[in-house]
Design a protein around this motif. Structure first.
Motif, PDB file in Angstrom:
ATOM      1  N   SER A   1       3.084   8.901   9.364  1.00 29.57           N
ATOM      2  CA  SER A   1       3.829   8.004   8.473  1.00 29.57           C
ATOM      3  C   SER A   1       3.269   6.589   8.545  1.00 29.57           C
ATOM      4  O   SER A   1       3.159   5.899   7.516  1.00 29.57           O
ATOM      5  CB  SER A   1       5.312   7.992   8.855  1.00 29.57           C
ATOM      6  N   LEU A   2       2.925   6.140   9.737  1.00 32.61           N
ATOM      7  CA  LEU A   2       2.338   4.808   9.894  1.00 32.61           C
ATOM      8  C   LEU A   2       1.021   4.710   9.134  1.00 32.61           C
ATOM      9  O   LEU A   2       0.758   3.715   8.446  1.00 32.61           O
ATOM     10  CB  LEU A   2       2.122   4.504  11.376  1.00 32.61           C
ATOM     11  N   ILE A   3       0.208   5.751   9.233  1.00 33.68           N
ATOM     12  CA  ILE A   3      -1.054   5.770   8.483  1.00 33.68           C
ATOM     13  C   ILE A   3      -0.777   5.712   6.981  1.00 33.68           C
ATOM     14  O   ILE A   3      -1.423   4.958   6.238  1.00 33.68           O
ATOM     15  CB  ILE A   3      -1.869   7.029   8.837  1.00 33.68           C
ATOM     16  N   GLY A   4       0.198   6.495   6.527  1.00 31.59           N
ATOM     17  CA  GLY A   4       0.564   6.472   5.116  1.00 31.59           C
ATOM     18  C   GLY A   4       1.045   5.103   4.680  1.00 31.59           C
ATOM     19  O   GLY A   4       0.694   4.624   3.591  1.00 31.59           O
ATOM     20  N   ASP A   5       1.861   4.453   5.507  1.00 29.53           N
ATOM     21  CA  ASP A   5       2.345   3.106   5.197  1.00 29.53           C
ATOM     22  C   ASP A   5       1.184   2.157   4.935  1.00 29.53           C
ATOM     23  O   ASP A   5       1.173   1.409   3.950  1.00 29.53           O
ATOM     24  CB  ASP A   5       3.162   2.564   6.378  1.00 29.53           C
ATOM     25  N   LEU A   6       0.222   2.170   5.841  1.00 34.30           N
ATOM     26  CA  LEU A   6      -0.890   1.224   5.743  1.00 34.30           C
ATOM     27  C   LEU A   6      -1.775   1.530   4.543  1.00 34.30           C
ATOM     28  O   LEU A   6      -2.227   0.613   3.845  1.00 34.30           O
ATOM     29  CB  LEU A   6      -1.709   1.248   7.036  1.00 34.30           C
ATOM     30  N   LEU A   7      -2.007   2.807   4.279  1.00 37.98           N
ATOM     31  CA  LEU A   7      -2.836   3.179   3.125  1.00 37.98           C
ATOM     32  C   LEU A   7      -2.178   2.742   1.820  1.00 37.98           C
ATOM     33  O   LEU A   7      -2.854   2.222   0.919  1.00 37.98           O
ATOM     34  CB  LEU A   7      -3.076   4.689   3.118  1.00 37.98           C
ATOM     35  N   LEU A   8      -0.875   2.935   1.692  1.00 36.95           N
ATOM     36  CA  LEU A   8      -0.191   2.570   0.458  1.00 36.95           C
ATOM     37  C   LEU A   8      -0.187   1.063   0.225  1.00 36.95           C
ATOM     38  O   LEU A   8      -0.146   0.609  -0.925  1.00 36.95           O
ATOM     39  CB  LEU A   8       1.241   3.096   0.465  1.00 36.95           C
ATOM     40  N   GLU A   9      -0.241   0.281   1.294  1.00 30.12           N
ATOM     41  CA  GLU A   9      -0.248  -1.165   1.138  1.00 30.12           C
ATOM     42  C   GLU A   9      -1.618  -1.691   0.708  1.00 30.12           C
ATOM     43  O   GLU A   9      -1.708  -2.789   0.158  1.00 30.12           O
ATOM     44  CB  GLU A   9       0.176  -1.846   2.446  1.00 30.12           C
ATOM     45  N   ILE A  10      -2.673  -0.942   0.946  1.00 31.19           N
ATOM     46  CA  ILE A  10      -4.019  -1.419   0.594  1.00 31.19           C
ATOM     47  C   ILE A  10      -4.166  -1.590  -0.908  1.00 31.19           C
ATOM     48  O   ILE A  10      -4.739  -2.575  -1.390  1.00 31.19           O
ATOM     49  CB  ILE A  10      -5.096  -0.465   1.150  1.00 31.19           C
ATOM     50  N   GLY A  11      -3.663  -0.620  -1.667  1.00 33.25           N
ATOM     51  CA  GLY A  11      -3.761  -0.728  -3.116  1.00 33.25           C
ATOM     52  C   GLY A  11      -3.627   0.617  -3.784  1.00 33.25           C
ATOM     53  O   GLY A  11      -3.591   1.666  -3.127  1.00 33.25           O
ATOM     54  N   PRO A  12      -3.556   0.621  -5.117  1.00 34.73           N
ATOM     55  CA  PRO A  12      -3.367   1.869  -5.869  1.00 34.73           C
ATOM     56  C   PRO A  12      -4.448   2.909  -5.617  1.00 34.73           C
ATOM     57  O   PRO A  12      -4.183   4.112  -5.694  1.00 34.73           O
ATOM     58  CB  PRO A  12      -3.392   1.405  -7.333  1.00 34.73           C
ATOM     59  N   GLU A  13      -5.655   2.451  -5.292  1.00 36.09           N
ATOM     60  CA  GLU A  13      -6.747   3.404  -5.071  1.00 36.09           C
ATOM     61  C   GLU A  13      -6.530   4.245  -3.826  1.00 36.09           C
ATOM     62  O   GLU A  13      -7.171   5.292  -3.642  1.00 36.09           O
ATOM     63  CB  GLU A  13      -8.089   2.669  -4.975  1.00 36.09           C
ATOM     64  N   GLN A  14      -5.638   3.828  -2.957  1.00 38.81           N
ATOM     65  CA  GLN A  14      -5.340   4.585  -1.735  1.00 38.81           C
ATOM     66  C   GLN A  14      -4.038   5.374  -1.853  1.00 38.81           C
ATOM     67  O   GLN A  14      -3.517   5.854  -0.853  1.00 38.81           O
ATOM     68  CB  GLN A  14      -5.259   3.627  -0.540  1.00 38.81           C
ATOM     69  N   PHE A  15      -3.516   5.507  -3.081  1.00 41.09           N
ATOM     70  CA  PHE A  15      -2.241   6.206  -3.241  1.00 41.09           C
ATOM     71  C   PHE A  15      -2.340   7.668  -2.805  1.00 41.09           C
ATOM     72  O   PHE A  15      -1.483   8.163  -2.063  1.00 41.09           O
ATOM     73  CB  PHE A  15      -1.761   6.126  -4.697  1.00 41.09           C
ATOM     74  N   LEU A  16      -3.371   8.361  -3.264  1.00 39.71           N
ATOM     75  CA  LEU A  16      -3.495   9.783  -2.911  1.00 39.71           C
ATOM     76  C   LEU A  16      -3.693   9.990  -1.413  1.00 39.71           C
ATOM     77  O   LEU A  16      -3.031  10.851  -0.825  1.00 39.71           O
ATOM     78  CB  LEU A  16      -4.617  10.437  -3.710  1.00 39.71           C
ATOM     79  N   PRO A  17      -4.594   9.233  -0.741  1.00 41.63           N
ATOM     80  CA  PRO A  17      -4.682   9.384   0.714  1.00 41.63           C
ATOM     81  C   PRO A  17      -3.363   9.067   1.417  1.00 41.63           C
ATOM     82  O   PRO A  17      -2.984   9.743   2.382  1.00 41.63           O
ATOM     83  CB  PRO A  17      -5.782   8.382   1.110  1.00 41.63           C
ATOM     84  N   GLY A  18      -2.649   8.044   0.933  1.00 38.62           N
ATOM     85  CA  GLY A  18      -1.350   7.719   1.525  1.00 38.62           C
ATOM     86  C   GLY A  18      -0.341   8.829   1.316  1.00 38.62           C
ATOM     87  O   GLY A  18       0.413   9.187   2.225  1.00 38.62           O
ATOM     88  N   LEU A  19      -0.334   9.392   0.097  1.00 38.82           N
ATOM     89  CA  LEU A  19       0.566  10.512  -0.201  1.00 38.82           C
ATOM     90  C   LEU A  19       0.257  11.705   0.702  1.00 38.82           C
ATOM     91  O   LEU A  19       1.173  12.362   1.220  1.00 38.82           O
ATOM     92  CB  LEU A  19       0.409  10.910  -1.668  1.00 38.82           C
ATOM     93  N   PHE A  20      -1.025  11.956   0.931  1.00 43.85           N
ATOM     94  CA  PHE A  20      -1.423  13.080   1.778  1.00 43.85           C
ATOM     95  C   PHE A  20      -0.998  12.851   3.232  1.00 43.85           C
ATOM     96  O   PHE A  20      -0.558  13.784   3.914  1.00 43.85           O
ATOM     97  CB  PHE A  20      -2.934  13.287   1.698  1.00 43.85           C
ATOM     98  N   ALA A  21      -1.113  11.599   3.699  1.00 47.75           N
ATOM     99  CA  ALA A  21      -0.677  11.292   5.067  1.00 47.75           C
ATOM    100  C   ALA A  21       0.817  11.538   5.227  1.00 47.75           C
ATOM    101  O   ALA A  21       1.264  12.122   6.226  1.00 47.75           O
ATOM    102  CB  ALA A  21      -1.019   9.836   5.415  1.00 47.75           C
ATOM    103  N   PHE A  22       1.606  11.133   4.236  1.00 45.99           N
ATOM    104  CA  PHE A  22       3.039  11.374   4.306  1.00 45.99           C
ATOM    105  C   PHE A  22       3.367  12.865   4.166  1.00 45.99           C
ATOM    106  O   PHE A  22       4.313  13.358   4.794  1.00 45.99           O
ATOM    107  CB  PHE A  22       3.771  10.568   3.236  1.00 45.99           C
ATOM    108  N   LEU A  23       2.603  13.575   3.348  1.00 46.39           N
ATOM    109  CA  LEU A  23       2.802  15.028   3.246  1.00 46.39           C
ATOM    110  C   LEU A  23       2.612  15.680   4.618  1.00 46.39           C
ATOM    111  O   LEU A  23       3.415  16.520   5.030  1.00 46.39           O
ATOM    112  CB  LEU A  23       1.829  15.611   2.228  1.00 46.39           C
TER     113      LEU A  23
END
Length: 228
Positions: free
Chosen positions: A68-90
């Protein structure tokens, strides 16, 4: 030893609460690095609070918090990291579901039915606005609804005490509510001020899930009607 643990818990609670307040104060700022720093604090405090995780259940919960922490940080970087962030939360939800399955694997089909209906309803509701993200988001909805189902399936099981079971269920429901509100904001209609509700639900949910793994109290006998 208990006094030392209490002092540690209070310090981490104060630092975590400070991180929450700091993030809420800068949530609308464009400086993503400031948001990243503040956003990481609450989960880092929960991870330190749970360290070291002992037993299968706490280890799976700990892994879910890390993801979840990884997902949090990825989502804050920008829209281009949405899918990696979504995958981390998955993957975080997979870890939480694995924790709940380590307590009981009783199917509890009837308890799964509301979450199946929720998954279908959310998918139908969100689909028109998803575009190219349709299938990744559908997969995410399926996983988070499965995780929430398994948290409810634990109630009355012999693998974990009632207090911790209820904490896990409350956390799962708040996490799901946070994600649903976020999805509405992203894919349906922006709701003014919804970002605050999303984050408060999210952090409270994570706290409840962490509470269930802090010092799990194991029950010895399941309720007789819980194996449906």
């Amino acid at each position: 030893m208990r006094e030392e643990s209490t002092v540690k818990s209070r310090i981490l609670a104060a630092v975590g609460a400070t991180g929450v307040m700091a993030f809420l104060l800068i949530i609308e700022r464009e400086r993503y690095e400031l948001r990243m720093g503040a956003k990481a604090v609450p989960l880092l405090c929960l991870l330190l609070w749970l360290w070291p995780p002992r037993g299968a259940y706490p280890r799976w919960i700990f892994a879910g918090l890390v993801l979840s922490l990884i997902g949090d940080l990825l989502l804050e970087i920008g829209p281009e990291q949405f899918l990696p962030g979504l995958f981390a939360f998955l993957l975080a939800h997979v870890a939480y579901a694995a924790a709940y399955l380590s307590v009981t694997r009783i199917p509890s089909v009837m308890r799964g039915l509301p979450f199946l209906l929720l998954a279908v309803g959310a998918g139908v509701f969100l689909w028109p606005g998803l575009g190219g993200l349709a299938w990744p988001v559908m997969a995410y909805i399926a996983v988070i609804c499965t995780m929430t189902w398994r948290s409810w399936a634990m109630l009355g099981a012999s693998g974990l005490g009632p207090r911790d079971q209820w904490a896990a269920l409350a956390g799962a429901l708040m996490f799901a509510a946070s994600d649903l509100l976020l999805a509405i904001r992203l894919f349906v209609q922006p709701v003014p001020g919804s970002g605050y509700a999303v984050m408060l639900l999210y952090w409270t949910g994570q706290l409840c899930i962490a509470l269930s793994a802090r010092r799990p109290q194991y029950s010895s006998s399941p309720a007789p009607d819980m194996a449906v």
